[in-house]
Design a protein around this motif. Structure first.
Motif, PDB file in Angstrom:
ATOM      1  N   VAL A   7       0.861  -1.175   0.000  1.00 43.59           N
ATOM      2  CA  VAL A   7       0.000   0.000   0.000  1.00 43.59           C
ATOM      3  C   VAL A   7       0.902   1.230   0.000  1.00 43.59           C
ATOM      4  CG1 VAL A   7      -1.744   1.316   1.259  1.00 43.59           C
ATOM      5  CG2 VAL A   7      -1.843  -1.185   1.252  1.00 43.59           C
ATOM      6  N   GLY A   8       0.619   2.150  -0.909  1.00 39.45           N
ATOM      7  CA  GLY A   8       1.409   3.375  -0.974  1.00 39.45           C
ATOM      8  C   GLY A   8       0.545   4.612  -0.942  1.00 39.45           C
ATOM      9  N   MET A   9       1.015   5.594  -0.198  1.00 35.20           N
ATOM     10  CA  MET A   9       0.443   6.938  -0.201  1.00 35.20           C
ATOM     11  C   MET A   9       1.586   7.862  -0.606  1.00 35.20           C
ATOM     12  SD  MET A   9      -2.791   6.765   0.754  1.00 35.20           S
ATOM     13  CE  MET A   9      -3.299   8.327   1.446  1.00 35.20           C
ATOM     14  N   HIS A  10       1.301   9.152  -0.720  1.00 36.82           N
ATOM     15  CA  HIS A  10       2.347  10.075  -1.164  1.00 36.82           C
ATOM     16  C   HIS A  10       3.536  10.122  -0.201  1.00 36.82           C
ATOM     17  CE1 HIS A  10       0.386  12.653   1.760  1.00 36.82           C
ATOM     18  NE2 HIS A  10       1.448  13.435   1.715  1.00 36.82           N
ATOM     19  N   GLU A 104      10.539  10.244  -5.690  1.00 35.39           N
ATOM     20  CA  GLU A 104       9.128   9.966  -5.426  1.00 35.39           C
ATOM     21  C   GLU A 104       8.975   8.508  -5.000  1.00 35.39           C
ATOM     22  OE1 GLU A 104       7.430  12.597  -9.152  1.00 35.39           O
ATOM     23  OE2 GLU A 104       8.112  10.547  -9.495  1.00 35.39           O
ATOM     24  N   LEU A 105       7.955   8.242  -4.215  1.00 35.71           N
ATOM     25  CA  LEU A 105       7.660   6.865  -3.837  1.00 35.71           C
ATOM     26  C   LEU A 105       6.929   6.185  -4.991  1.00 35.71           C
ATOM     27  CD1 LEU A 105       6.549   7.380  -0.134  1.00 35.71           C
ATOM     28  CD2 LEU A 105       8.665   6.335  -0.944  1.00 35.71           C
ATOM     29  N   ALA A 106       7.376   4.986  -5.307  1.00 37.42           N
ATOM     30  CA  ALA A 106       6.766   4.215  -6.399  1.00 37.42           C
ATOM     31  C   ALA A 106       7.067   2.741  -6.166  1.00 37.42           C
ATOM     32  CB  ALA A 106       7.325   4.655  -7.744  1.00 37.42           C
ATOM     33  N   PHE A 107       6.260   1.866  -6.781  1.00 37.51           N
ATOM     34  CA  PHE A 107       6.574   0.441  -6.764  1.00 37.51           C
ATOM     35  C   PHE A 107       6.128  -0.185  -8.072  1.00 37.51           C
ATOM     36  CE2 PHE A 107       2.859   1.318  -4.140  1.00 37.51           C
ATOM     37  CZ  PHE A 107       1.882   0.412  -4.531  1.00 37.51           C
ATOM     38  N   ASN A 124       0.146   9.441  -5.197  1.00 35.18           N
ATOM     39  CA  ASN A 124       0.400  10.881  -5.132  1.00 35.18           C
ATOM     40  C   ASN A 124      -0.781  11.592  -4.498  1.00 35.18           C
ATOM     41  OD1 ASN A 124      -1.593  11.287  -7.172  1.00 35.18           O
ATOM     42  ND2 ASN A 124      -0.071  10.815  -8.722  1.00 35.18           N
ATOM     43  N   GLY A 125      -0.519  12.741  -3.921  1.00 38.97           N
ATOM     44  CA  GLY A 125      -1.581  13.506  -3.279  1.00 38.97           C
ATOM     45  C   GLY A 125      -2.355  12.643  -2.303  1.00 38.97           C
ATOM     46  N   THR A 126      -3.649  12.605  -2.473  1.00 38.15           N
ATOM     47  CA  THR A 126      -4.485  11.774  -1.612  1.00 38.15           C
ATOM     48  C   THR A 126      -4.802  10.430  -2.249  1.00 38.15           C
ATOM     49  OG1 THR A 126      -6.470  12.794  -2.506  1.00 38.15           O
ATOM     50  CG2 THR A 126      -5.560  13.767  -0.493  1.00 38.15           C
ATOM     51  N   ASN A 127      -4.235  10.170  -3.433  1.00 38.97           N
ATOM     52  CA  ASN A 127      -4.490   8.905  -4.130  1.00 38.97           C
ATOM     53  C   ASN A 127      -3.616   7.795  -3.568  1.00 38.97           C
ATOM     54  OD1 ASN A 127      -6.374  10.058  -5.852  1.00 38.97           O
ATOM     55  ND2 ASN A 127      -4.799  10.659  -7.320  1.00 38.97           N
ATOM     56  N   PRO A 158      -8.714   3.640   8.210  1.00 34.54           N
ATOM     57  CA  PRO A 158      -7.378   3.865   8.769  1.00 34.54           C
ATOM     58  C   PRO A 158      -6.943   5.328   8.634  1.00 34.54           C
ATOM     59  CG  PRO A 158      -7.223   2.697   6.692  1.00 34.54           C
ATOM     60  CD  PRO A 158      -8.680   2.783   7.031  1.00 34.54           C
ATOM     61  N   ARG A 159      -6.319   5.847   9.694  1.00 33.08           N
ATOM     62  CA  ARG A 159      -5.884   7.237   9.712  1.00 33.08           C
ATOM     63  C   ARG A 159      -4.374   7.390   9.782  1.00 33.08           C
ATOM     64  NH1 ARG A 159      -9.783   6.530  13.393  1.00 33.08           N
ATOM     65  NH2 ARG A 159      -8.296   6.711  15.073  1.00 33.08           N
ATOM     66  N   ASP A 160      -3.657   6.296   9.994  1.00 29.81           N
ATOM     67  CA  ASP A 160      -2.203   6.406  10.067  1.00 29.81           C
ATOM     68  C   ASP A 160      -1.562   5.103   9.573  1.00 29.81           C
ATOM     69  OD1 ASP A 160      -2.355   4.557  12.224  1.00 29.81           O
ATOM     70  OD2 ASP A 160      -2.420   6.175  13.691  1.00 29.81           O
ATOM     71  N   ILE A 161      -0.257   5.085   9.545  1.00 27.77           N
ATOM     72  CA  ILE A 161       0.484   3.947   9.004  1.00 27.77           C
ATOM     73  C   ILE A 161       0.186   2.669   9.786  1.00 27.77           C
ATOM     74  CG2 ILE A 161       2.799   3.001   8.612  1.00 27.77           C
ATOM     75  CD1 ILE A 161       3.720   5.911   8.043  1.00 27.77           C
ATOM     76  N   GLU A 162       0.136   2.746  11.111  1.00 27.57           N
ATOM     77  CA  GLU A 162      -0.118   1.556  11.920  1.00 27.57           C
ATOM     78  C   GLU A 162      -1.476   0.942  11.589  1.00 27.57           C
ATOM     79  OE1 GLU A 162       0.978   4.503  13.309  1.00 27.57           O
ATOM     80  OE2 GLU A 162       3.048   3.815  13.506  1.00 27.57           O
ATOM     81  N   GLU A 163      -2.465   1.788  11.344  1.00 29.08           N
ATOM     82  CA  GLU A 163      -3.792   1.283  11.005  1.00 29.08           C
ATOM     83  C   GLU A 163      -3.824   0.681   9.595  1.00 29.08           C
ATOM     84  OE1 GLU A 163      -6.529   4.482  11.878  1.00 29.08           O
ATOM     85  OE2 GLU A 163      -6.262   4.225  14.028  1.00 29.08           O
TER      86      GLU A 163
END
Length: 192
Positions: A7-10, A104-107, A124-127, A158-163
């Motif tokens: 799972v990736g976020m910006h 940039e983060l990518a996979f 990217n952004g909120t995607n 989920p609101r953070d990485i741990e979640e």
């Protein structure tokens, strides 16, 4: 075969994998504690499902290397695993990611199946971007991983990485319920 979710976020990438290794010929459990994720140069990772010897071949290609152009590395790993005669019959699924050559983060997912191209994911952004590496047993048991992930996401909010990691753990447990080659013991990494 194993299960890996990414799972990736910006601002982060989370990789979760089960830790069971089985003998693909006999179905015998070899170990319940095999790490299927490798981090290299502190900002990039690689993870695989499939036979352990094929995965170790991929991991070795990424050890003791400097910073990699991830898109190029994914294509090169795909070609290497396709060309190695001892791995041609293995069903290998892999993912390599982290910070790309632009910071940039990518996979990128790759496989030794010549009909499947390397696929790029750039959150990217909120995607949010996500992908799953799983065996055919998941489809055989009518487990739609995209649907299950989105359903868990809506339920858990989920609101953070741990979640996010907890959500991925819950998805791993669902896969373990239908695929004997997957256990409920996880390994995970987070890259920022």
């Amino acid at each position: 075969m194993s299960f890996v979710s990414v799972v990736g976020m910006h601002n982060f990438i989370s990789v979760v994998a089960d830790k069971r290794a089985t003998n693909s010929e006999t179905g015998e459990i070899i170990t319940e504690n095999y790490s299927k994720i490798r981090v290299f140069n502190d900002s990039q990772f690689v993870s695989c499902t499939g036979k352990a010897n094929a995965a170790e071949f991929v991991f070795k290609q990424c050890s003791d290397v400097g910073y990699l152009d991830l898109a190029k590395a994914a294509q090169e790993l795909k070609e290497l695993i396709q060309e190695a005669p001892e791995y041609k019959i293995d069903n290998l699924l892999g993912v390599i990611g982290g910070k790309n050559n632009k910071g940039e983060l990518a996979f990128y997912t790759f496989t030794n199946n010549p009909d499947i191209k390397v696929e790029e994911y750039k959150p990217n952004g909120t995607n949010m971007s996500f992908t799953f590496l799983a065996s055919g047993k998941v489809k055989e048991n009518n487990l739609d991983l995209d649907f299950e992930f989105k359903k868990l996401y809506e339920e858990m909010k989920p609101r953070d990485i741990e979640e996010i990691i907890n959500l991925q753990k819950n998805l791993n447990d669902k896969v373990a319920d239908v695929d004997f080659t997957v256990n409920k013991t996880i390994d995970y990494i987070v890259l920022t």
